[in-house]
Write an enzyme that holds these catalytic residues in place. Structure first.
Site, PDB file in Angstrom:
ATOM      1  N   ILE A   1       0.834  -1.190   0.000  1.00 45.17           N
ATOM      2  CA  ILE A   1       0.000   0.000   0.000  1.00 45.17           C
ATOM      3  C   ILE A   1       0.876   1.250   0.000  1.00 45.17           C
ATOM      4  CG2 ILE A   1      -2.154   0.864   1.036  1.00 45.17           C
ATOM      5  CD1 ILE A   1      -2.260  -2.119   0.556  1.00 45.17           C
ATOM      6  N   SER A   2       1.914   1.227  -0.812  1.00 48.24           N
ATOM      7  CA  SER A   2       2.950   2.247  -0.693  1.00 48.24           C
ATOM      8  C   SER A   2       2.435   3.674  -0.868  1.00 48.24           C
ATOM      9  CB  SER A   2       4.060   1.964  -1.678  1.00 48.24           C
ATOM     10  OG  SER A   2       3.505   1.893  -2.955  1.00 48.24           O
ATOM     11  N   LYS A   3       1.442   3.857  -1.703  1.00 52.79           N
ATOM     12  CA  LYS A   3       0.946   5.211  -1.943  1.00 52.79           C
ATOM     13  C   LYS A   3       0.413   5.823  -0.654  1.00 52.79           C
ATOM     14  CE  LYS A   3      -1.514   7.023  -5.862  1.00 52.79           C
ATOM     15  NZ  LYS A   3      -2.438   6.247  -6.669  1.00 52.79           N
ATOM     16  N   ARG A   4      -0.333   5.022   0.075  1.00 52.29           N
ATOM     17  CA  ARG A   4      -0.865   5.479   1.356  1.00 52.29           C
ATOM     18  C   ARG A   4       0.258   5.622   2.372  1.00 52.29           C
ATOM     19  NH1 ARG A   4      -5.786   5.476   2.810  1.00 52.29           N
ATOM     20  NH2 ARG A   4      -7.393   4.716   1.454  1.00 52.29           N
TER      21      ARG A   4
END
Ligand code: GLU
Length: 471
Positions: free
Chosen positions: A237-240
């Site tokens: 969930i890297s974007k978050r």
């Protein structure tokens, strides 16, 4: 009786860091059958905003953190002022006539001399009835004798600060507005707060506040909870994960389809544990939570964990309840129809938003997934496969006992006939009847939509392929 309070400043949005502080204060009060007070720290007129106060309250309500009583500090300004003047009379405070320029000069001088830049106490021993027309602030008179202000923080352990290291802090500013230290202590004393549970960033204020509390005649216990660090983002969930804690808002998690149960569960686990148990309902938390078990070292936010907890909670919640919650994400006219597909969908999604997206095509395809259309609704073979499905599907009595097995066999046979894998046939059919590359199991979709409608959808897809091939 245990009385705790949550004292947010309505100067920013309601983020997960603040929400955790609220949760811990709430849990401790409820565990002890005590009271939980919501205090809005809105003395900073410039920065306080009604919309932030609303967002905080909405967020608390959404999470199920209910308060017994609420008030705003802005309603109590006169009380703080009166107490500040009374403290002068009693010898615990004094008027300070130093101007901001003078204070800045003292500070610079101290820094040059490499001594502590605390207020040097210029006005401490001045006569107090001097010129009222000249603006003055009111400062607390830190005791002259040298001793250590000591307290046993429930989380952080023993903390000691020497009185010489504490400056004569401001209680009332020259414009008569109270400082945080004054307003907060007056309220905590008036409302007989037994436990102040708040962020560790307030540890440095605590020795000052203890001196003031002593004068006010009420000293609460303190539990300073460690910071929450941002997600390191090792997961998917890297974007978050790139987000700072102060940028992860409760209202947005809600909009993204996280359940209050999962958010609360996750917040509770940030710095607190109960053996290796992972899933806690709020009622269980009330029973099991103890401020003494809060960890001293900072916790790290973990979105992968939140997603995992959310999918667990989607499975735990009653299907009827899920349908009600889905109403925030889709227009539901036919509740029984949605209810009938929930068991198939709930095991395949991580959020309510995803769940709604997976259910919507039941009521019609508004748009075909582009990638899916490109891959599976294109050539002559796909068209043939769909035509074959129509013919074979007509023969199956969907309500009969072995219909599911017959359907599976049909798919296998068609795949063999066209020299393809079953997944290919399934994806072609899925795109035709659902418009998406993911869906609940096809047979369940047919049951919910009805065979007639399915055939109609397949025929539309066939037309779509023909139309494309003509181009
Ligand atoms: N309004 C303060 C804050 O948000 C409250 C601190 C406290 O709990 O004493 O940091």
């Amino acid at each position: 009786m245990v009385i705790t309070r949550f004292a947010p400043s309505p100067t920013g949005r309601f983020h997960v860091g603040v929400a955790r502080t609220a949760l811990f204060s709430y849990l401790w009060a409820k565990k002890n059958s005590g009271k939980f007070i919501l205090r809005i720290d809105d003395t900073d007129k410039e920065r306080s905003k009604k919309e932030y106060e609303e967002e905080i309250k909405e967020g608390l309500k959404f999470l199920g953190i209910e308060w017994d009583f609420e008030f705003r500090q802005s309603e109590r300004i006169e009380i703080y002022q009166k107490i500040a003047f009374q403290l002068i009379k009693d010898g615990y405070a004094y008027k300070c006539y130093c101007t901001p320029e003078e204070l800045e000069r003292y500070r610079e001088e101290a820094l040059r001399k490499k001594i502590s830049p605390k207020y040097p106490g210029i006005c401490r021993n001045k006569k107090q009835e001097v010129d009222e027309a000249k603006p003055f602030a009111i400062r607390f008179r830190v005791p002259e004798e040298e001793f250590e202000v000591e307290f046993e923080d429930i989380v952080m352990g023993k903390i000691k600060v020497k009185t010489v290291d504490i400056e004569d802090f401001t209680l009332l500013r020259s414009d008569r507005t109270p400082t945080y230290n004054l307003a907060s202590c007056v309220d905590d004393a008036d409302f007989k707060i037994t436990h102040i549970i708040r962020g560790a960033d307030h540890i440095s204020n605590t020795p000052k506040q203890i001196l003031l509390f002593k004068v006010l005649g009420h000293i609460p216990q303190f539990a300073h909870i460690p910071l929450v660090l941002p997600d390191e983002g090792k997961g998917k969930i890297s974007k978050r994960a790139e987000k700072e804690i102060s940028e992860i808002y409760i209202s947005e998690l809600k909009k993204d389809g996280f359940l209050k149960e999962a958010i609360v569960n996750h917040l509770a686990r940030l710095g607190w544990a109960y053996g290796d148990k992972e899933i806690f309902s709020i009622d269980e938390l009330v029973k099991l939570f103890d401020i003494k078990d809060i960890n001293r070292s900072p916790a790290r936010y973990n979105f992968d964990k939140l997603y995992w907890l959310n999918s667990e909670w989607i499975r735990i919640l009653d299907d009827r309840e899920i349908v009600q919650r889905l109403k925030d994400f889709m227009n539901i006219q036919d509740e029984p129809k949605v209810l009938s597909i929930i068991p198939q969908v709930k095991v395949r999604v991580k959020t309510l938003k995803e769940m709604a997206e997976m259910i919507k095509p039941i009521f019609g395809i508004t748009m075909y997934d582009e990638e899916g259309k490109e891959k599976f609704l294109k050539n002559e073979k796909a068209k043939k496969v769909l035509e074959e499905i129509v013919v074979e599907l007509e023969k199956i009595k969907i309500e009969s006992e072995n219909a599911r097995a017959e359907f599976d066999k049909m798919m296998k046979n068609i795949a063999e006939k066209y020299g393809e894998k079953v997944v290919f046939v399934a994806q072609v059919m899925r795109m035709a009847i659902y418009g998406k590359l993911v869906s609940p199991p096809l047979f369940d979709v047919i049951k919910v939509i009805g065979k007639e409608n399915v055939i109609e959808r397949i025929n539309s897809a066939i037309k779509l392929i023909e139309h494309q091939n003509q181009k």
